[in-house]
Design an enzyme around this catalytic site. Sequence first.
Site, PDB file in Angstrom:
ATOM      1  N   GLU A  68      25.175 -45.038  65.492  1.00 19.92           N
ATOM      2  CA  GLU A  68      26.576 -44.813  65.150  1.00 19.92           C
ATOM      3  C   GLU A  68      26.946 -45.342  63.769  1.00 19.92           C
ATOM      4  O   GLU A  68      27.834 -44.795  63.115  1.00 19.92           O
ATOM      5  CB  GLU A  68      27.464 -45.482  66.200  1.00 19.92           C
ATOM      6  CG  GLU A  68      27.325 -44.923  67.603  1.00 19.92           C
ATOM      7  CD  GLU A  68      28.010 -43.585  67.767  1.00 19.92           C
ATOM      8  OE1 GLU A  68      29.169 -43.450  67.346  1.00 19.92           O
ATOM      9  OE2 GLU A  68      27.373 -42.669  68.300  1.00 19.92           O
ATOM     10  N   ASP A  86      35.760 -35.117  61.636  1.00 18.35           N
ATOM     11  CA  ASP A  86      35.290 -34.400  62.832  1.00 18.35           C
ATOM     12  C   ASP A  86      36.434 -33.856  63.677  1.00 18.35           C
ATOM     13  O   ASP A  86      36.222 -33.421  64.801  1.00 18.35           O
ATOM     14  CB  ASP A  86      34.401 -35.309  63.683  1.00 18.35           C
ATOM     15  CG  ASP A  86      35.145 -36.529  64.229  1.00 18.35           C
ATOM     16  OD1 ASP A  86      36.309 -36.739  63.837  1.00 18.35           O
ATOM     17  OD2 ASP A  86      34.553 -37.258  65.048  1.00 18.35           O
ATOM     18  N   THR A  91      38.362 -42.803  63.241  1.00 17.16           N
ATOM     19  CA  THR A  91      37.331 -43.354  64.118  1.00 17.16           C
ATOM     20  C   THR A  91      37.161 -44.811  63.733  1.00 17.16           C
ATOM     21  O   THR A  91      37.068 -45.134  62.546  1.00 17.16           O
ATOM     22  CB  THR A  91      36.005 -42.587  63.935  1.00 17.16           C
ATOM     23  OG1 THR A  91      36.169 -41.251  64.400  1.00 17.16           O
ATOM     24  CG2 THR A  91      34.882 -43.258  64.696  1.00 17.16           C
TER      25      THR A  91
END
Length: 283
Positions: A68, A86, A91
């Site tokens: 990640e 995305d 995020t």
Amino acid sequence: MHVPHRSTTARRTVLATALLGLAAAALPGTAGAAPEAAAPEDPAGAYAIGLDDPAKKEIAMKLVSSAENSSLDWQAQYQYIEDIGDGRGYTAGIIGFCSGTGDMLDLVELYTDRRPGNVLAGYLPALREVDGSDSHEGLDPGYPGDWRAAAQDPEFRKAQNDERDRVYFNPAVGRGKSDGIGVLGQFIYYDAIVMHGDGGDSTSFSSIRERALGQAGPPAQGGDEVAYLHAFLDARVWAMKQEEAHEDTSRVDTAQRVFLDAGNLGLDTPLDWKVYGDSYHLD
């Protein structure tokens, strides 16, 4: 640094309900918790511990962080925040909480319950408005900086840990134990839930598991563990390739599959693997 791959849309919708029951199964002693299915007979002791053993959990955190965040230092990710383009907004954090998928909202609500008046509390109305979208409305320009400031607070770091465990880690371990799979298998489940979430779509964790069950049974159903885990990874690769952001399957091919091919069902160190072309080692 490799752009992190994050969970698919709608992961909050079912994780908050269907997976919560599995989380209870993974927490012995919790009020109302369902009893765990017994692990298969194991004279060698390979199932004496699970992924929830502290040392194994630390390995799991580092493995996920390598994929990640291109780093084994998972604790450095509490302050991480960016929009990776995305479609899920910001995020952030140790597990990729997203402003567009609801789990970031749940996290900030939990933090605010525990620490009223914290630096992120004022963003709750905006987080509720942008849930389900990639919008930053009401969050810019101050939110990223305030997230990083909040990450200096031990209470916020604890909230991230608790939400990670409630929504992702405990459900994965609980499901793995009930299927009779060991530490490696439980990690394989965890990594899948982190990326895909769990919902009604064909690429969710439950759908991946159902696809695998069509090819092999887990030990709890009398099946061979290695054969079943290969079937699960095959189904996982298929799911990853359905979405452009996940089409690089090296976190399976040159990491999890490597451990499985070596027969390392206990996820024992030393470990060597590659993700997105980068090599990693754990003693």
